[in-house]
Design an enzyme around this catalytic site. Structure first.
Site, PDB file in Angstrom:
ATOM      1  CG  ASN A 207      -8.404  -3.426  -9.998  1.00 45.54           C
ATOM      2  OD1 ASN A 207      -8.937  -4.170 -10.810  1.00 45.54           O
ATOM      3  ND2 ASN A 207      -9.083  -2.496  -9.345  1.00 45.54           N
TER       4      ASN A 207
ATOM      5  CG  ASN B 299      -8.361  -7.924   0.549  1.00 45.67           C
ATOM      6  OD1 ASN B 299      -9.367  -8.506   0.172  1.00 45.67           O
ATOM      7  ND2 ASN B 299      -7.860  -6.927  -0.143  1.00 45.67           N
TER       8      ASN B 299
ATOM      9  CB  CYS C 133      -3.820  -5.461  -4.745  1.00 40.01           C
ATOM     10  SG  CYS C 133      -4.282  -4.084  -5.824  1.00 40.01           S
TER      11      CYS C 133
ATOM     12  CG  ASN D 122      -1.912  -1.106   1.234  1.00 39.14           C
ATOM     13  OD1 ASN D 122      -2.574  -1.361   0.242  1.00 39.14           O
ATOM     14  ND2 ASN D 122      -2.026  -1.790   2.378  1.00 39.14           N
TER      15      ASN D 122
ATOM     16  CB  CYS E 255     -11.313  -1.694  -4.456  1.00 34.92           C
ATOM     17  SG  CYS E 255     -10.694  -2.988  -3.346  1.00 34.92           S
ATOM     18  N   GLY E 256     -10.563  -4.073  -6.933  1.00 33.66           N
ATOM     19  CA  GLY E 256     -10.983  -5.364  -7.473  1.00 33.66           C
ATOM     20  C   GLY E 256     -11.541  -6.298  -6.424  1.00 33.66           C
TER      21      GLY E 256
ATOM     22  CD  GLU F   4      -7.842  -0.306  -2.472  1.00 35.25           C
ATOM     23  OE1 GLU F   4      -6.974  -1.149  -2.143  1.00 35.25           O
ATOM     24  OE2 GLU F   4      -8.003   0.079  -3.645  1.00 35.25           O
ATOM     25  NE  ARG F   5      -5.992  -3.804   5.320  1.00 34.26           N
ATOM     26  CZ  ARG F   5      -5.769  -5.104   5.434  1.00 34.26           C
ATOM     27  NH1 ARG F   5      -5.840  -5.690   6.609  1.00 34.26           N
ATOM     28  NH2 ARG F   5      -5.516  -5.830   4.373  1.00 34.26           N
TER      29      ARG F   5
ATOM     30  CG  ASN G  14      -9.765  -3.017   1.902  1.00 31.27           C
ATOM     31  OD1 ASN G  14      -8.947  -2.143   1.715  1.00 31.27           O
ATOM     32  ND2 ASN G  14      -9.441  -4.298   1.959  1.00 31.27           N
TER      33      ASN G  14
END
Length: 249
Positions: free
Chosen positions: A72, A141, A70, A61, A201-202, A192-193, A174
């Site tokens: 994406n 996540n 993640c 991040n 966000c995927g 997003e955290r 998230n």
């Protein structure tokens, strides 16, 4: 092509390179600070020589913290590897801390992923947190998905930060706000955290889709529209198929 690029998936923007060898969060923060554009995170990839057509990916991040997943970023990593001719096959497996994800680099800059169904730690029971009712979804996540009819008006940065200090989310979460337009279209925003509000966000899209599909609130094929772009979701091979455009910046 070369071994470092800026890439975006539906508005999620990343710096991606080969074998960065990141050891500390300060290194990540330096990449973010030196970036020529605003980025949500940093991706380091390497070829997994023990498994055919497999890429190992580390995702960080923008605040330097390591993320479990993640999606994406996974899609960007696959196109990056394919375009750099790491693999000749357009089907690429990406090894993440949350497991191996099958991807396919398709025509017209579309990259798709096949994902396992998320977990619902408490079923579809709604929790009320800070006055907002939502469902907890584990996509590899953590996510908290909230239905709202006025997603454009909420102060998602403020709300998202407050959610990180709630005991039920022991490792942060998230936060997604979504609005159902019709059976085939959903609008959403996401905090997003470790980043803040992002343009897409995927994994958040998967969390929203799965929670709605299992409550028969959407069809099996939907478009999920974020401020940064659109993601398509459906069920395929008893998994969730997510696809969208990947571009270089």
């Amino acid at each position: 092509m070369d071994d470092c690029k800026y890439m975006s998936g539906a508005g999620n923007s990343f710096f991606i390179a080969t074998d960065l060898g990141i050891k500390t969060d300060i290194e990540v923060i330096a990449y973010v600070a030196d970036s020529k554009i605003d980025i949500d995170g940093v991706i380091s990839v390497s070829v997994d020589n023990e498994n055919e057509n497999t890429l190992s990916m580390e995702y960080y991040n923008s605040d330097g913290s390591r993320a479990e997943l993640c999606i994406n970023g996974v899609r960007c990593a696959s196109k990056f590897a394919y375009d750099n001719k790491y693999f000749s096959d357009s089907i690429i497996f990406v090894n993440t801390p949350s497991g191996v994800i099958e991807t396919k680099v398709e025509e017209e800059n579309i990259v798709s992923s096949l994902l396992n169904y998320p977990k619902l730690p408490n079923g579809f029971s709604e929790y009320e947190v800070l006055g907002y009712k939502g469902v907890i979804v584990d996509v590899g996540n953590p996510h908290f998905v909230i239905r709202s009819n006025n997603i454009d008006d909420i102060d998602i940065e403020k709300i998202g930060r407050e959610f990180q200090n709630i005991e039920i989310f022991s490792h942060g979460t998230n936060v997604e706000f979504y609005n159902i337009i019709d059976k085939n279209n959903v609008d959403a925003r996401v905090f997003e955290r470790g980043v803040g509000e992002t343009l897409a966000c995927g994994s958040g899209a998967v969390a929203i889709y799965y929670s709605l599909l299992n409550n028969d609130l959407v069809s099996k094929n939907i478009s999920l529209n974020y401020p940064g772009g659109k993601l398509e979701l459906k069920i395929k091979k008893n998994k969730i198929y997510l696809s969208g455009e990947i571009i270089y910046l």
